[in-house]
Design an enzyme around this catalytic site. Structure first.
Site, mmCIF file in Angstrom:
data_model
loop_
_atom_site.group_PDB
_atom_site.id
_atom_site.type_symbol
_atom_site.label_atom_id
_atom_site.label_comp_id
_atom_site.label_asym_id
_atom_site.label_seq_id
_atom_site.Cartn_x
_atom_site.Cartn_y
_atom_site.Cartn_z
ATOM 1 N N HIS A 57 0.872 -1.177 0.000
ATOM 2 C CA HIS A 57 0.000 0.000 0.000
ATOM 3 C C HIS A 57 0.906 1.223 0.000
ATOM 4 O O HIS A 57 1.604 1.498 0.979
ATOM 5 C CB HIS A 57 -0.921 -0.021 1.224
ATOM 6 N N GLU A 88 1.645 3.903 2.742
ATOM 7 C CA GLU A 88 2.099 3.444 4.055
ATOM 8 C C GLU A 88 3.620 3.525 4.134
ATOM 9 O O GLU A 88 4.337 2.523 4.160
ATOM 10 C CB GLU A 88 1.531 2.046 4.326
ATOM 11 N N GLU A 138 1.352 -4.217 11.268
ATOM 12 C CA GLU A 138 0.725 -2.904 11.078
ATOM 13 C C GLU A 138 1.298 -1.891 12.065
ATOM 14 O O GLU A 138 1.310 -2.123 13.272
ATOM 15 C CB GLU A 138 -0.792 -3.010 11.307
ATOM 16 N N HIS A 180 3.054 -3.018 6.857
ATOM 17 C CA HIS A 180 1.992 -2.071 6.521
ATOM 18 C C HIS A 180 1.851 -0.968 7.566
ATOM 19 O O HIS A 180 2.467 -1.008 8.626
ATOM 20 C CB HIS A 180 0.640 -2.808 6.451
HETATM 21 ZN ZN ZN Z 1 -1.703 -1.668 4.200
#
Ligand code: ZN
Length: 377
Positions: A167, A170, A336, A260
């Site tokens: 992504h 990010e 994350e 992420h």
């Molecule tokens: Zn992500």
């Protein structure tokens, strides 16, 4: 006064800048996608000491509109030191003000990781960390996707894969990779040397260079979310995933980490494979051990907050973590980091930032070293 975003990862649209107390701006959509949330722009010609206000008028229509509550934008005078500016989400707009100490300031959603810094990181990985450029894929727009290998023992059995920034908004994910690669430069690191006796590392510091360069939040240049493409990757629409999957199938995978950032949750956390078909007691124990060890070494990490756990057999296997965990029957995590802060250890000046992401990358190597011997029965 001039507002610009015509640079790497720039994203802003000026609607009406006539009132310096509240300049009306908007974030652009990702190309070929409805997603948007990333912003990054420069303001020049300011009068130091005077108060200026900025309003991201379409924040309420963004991909994760709830994420603006409790969020503070980042700013910098030199693109090196980034600090938070108090921000307020009201009536669908994100507003922030600054009384600048200099004539020029940059604002962004998160401390940006530039393509120039990426190029430096790839060079440094080879010249200082003993990595080799193992293979290079191409994004849709022809940017390089480097796969680095760190191999110090030709008899090492395990293959550890760490990929980042599928992504593109990010940016904390590539800061994480920089920390990890920085640690690899220390040849006297006993933990690391023990790890590299048993395992080769395969590292992809940036999976989505087109999206990052274009100032996207979520997708590649074809508007595809790479982290939903792992069951149907194609050379035409998702060549970034296609390339890495081909390499994984040739090399094998014994541990996979996909790095992420999360827009909403103000904590560092992991998501595992508990919803995968065939999820076993062995994998459950490995996941539990990884989390416990990361907490145990004092890393900025916790296990109380995160995504709701998948029900057995209900995982979305188009995600990299689930797809790789399933195909290779291996320990597999999404890690994350927050756009806001890690509320277990809040920092009002920086929030979560590049430096803290780098440290997490180093800490994850310690846990990997401790667990490498037990990744397979
Ligand atoms: Zn992500």
């Amino acid at each position: 006064m001039n507002i610009s975003c015509n640079f790497d990862s720039g994203n802003i649209e000026v609607i009406d800048a006539s009132n310096p107390q509240r300049m009306l701006l908007a974030m652009r959509h990702d190309l070929n996608s409805y997603h948007f949330q990333w912003f990054h722009f420069n303001v020049d010609g300011l009068t130091p000491g005077q108060r200026y206000g900025f309003s991201l008028t379409n924040a309420g229509e963004s991909a994760y509109s709830n994420a603006w509550v409790g969020y503070n934008a980042v700013a910098s005078y030199d693109q090196i030191n980034w600090f938070r500016v108090s921000s307020c989400f009201e009536n669908g707009a994100l507003d922030f003000t600054i009384e600048p100490s200099r004539a020029q300031v940059w604002f962004a959603y998160f401390e940006p990781y530039s393509r120039a810094r990426h190029d430096g990181l790839i060079e440094q990985a080879q010249s200082k960390a003993g990595a080799e450029l193992f293979a290079t894929g191409k994004s849709i727009e022809g940017r390089d996707i480097q796969l680095l290998r760190v191999s110090r023992n030709p008899n090492a059995l395990r293959k550890i894969w760490i990929i980042a920034q599928q992504h593109p908004g990010e940016h904390m994910a590539e800061w994480f990779m920089e920390g990890l690669i920085e640690r690899l430069q220390n040849r006297d690191d006993a933990e690391l040397n023990a790890l590299l006796q048993q395992a080769d590392l395969y590292l992809v510091p940036n999976m989505n260079p087109d999206g990052a360069f274009r100032g996207h939040l979520r997708t590649n240049a074809a508007g595809k979310d790479l982290n939903r493409a792992w069951q149907a990757a194609s050379a035409s629409e998702t060549p970034e995933v296609f390339f890495v999957q081909q390499q994984m199938r040739q090399i094998g995978v014994d541990l996979f980490l996909d790095i992420h950032g999360d827009e909403e949750i103000p904590h560092v956390f992991t998501a595992g494979c508990e919803g995968n078909p065939g999820y076993s007691q062995r994998l459950a124990q490995l996941e539990e051990e990884f989390r416990r060890r990361l907490v145990g070494i004092g890393a900025e990490f916790q296990t109380a907050f995160g995504y709701a756990r998948d029900q057995p057999g209900q995982a979305n296997i188009t995600l990299a973590c689930n797809a790789v965990g399933l195909e290779f029957d291996c320990l597999s995590f999404t890690i994350e980091m927050p756009f806001k802060d890690h509320d277990d250890r809040p920092n009002a000046v920086t929030g979560w930032n590049g430096q803290r992401s780098m440290q997490l990358g180093k800490d994850v190597l310690s846990v990997t070293a401790a667990m490498v011997g037990g990744l397979r029965d």
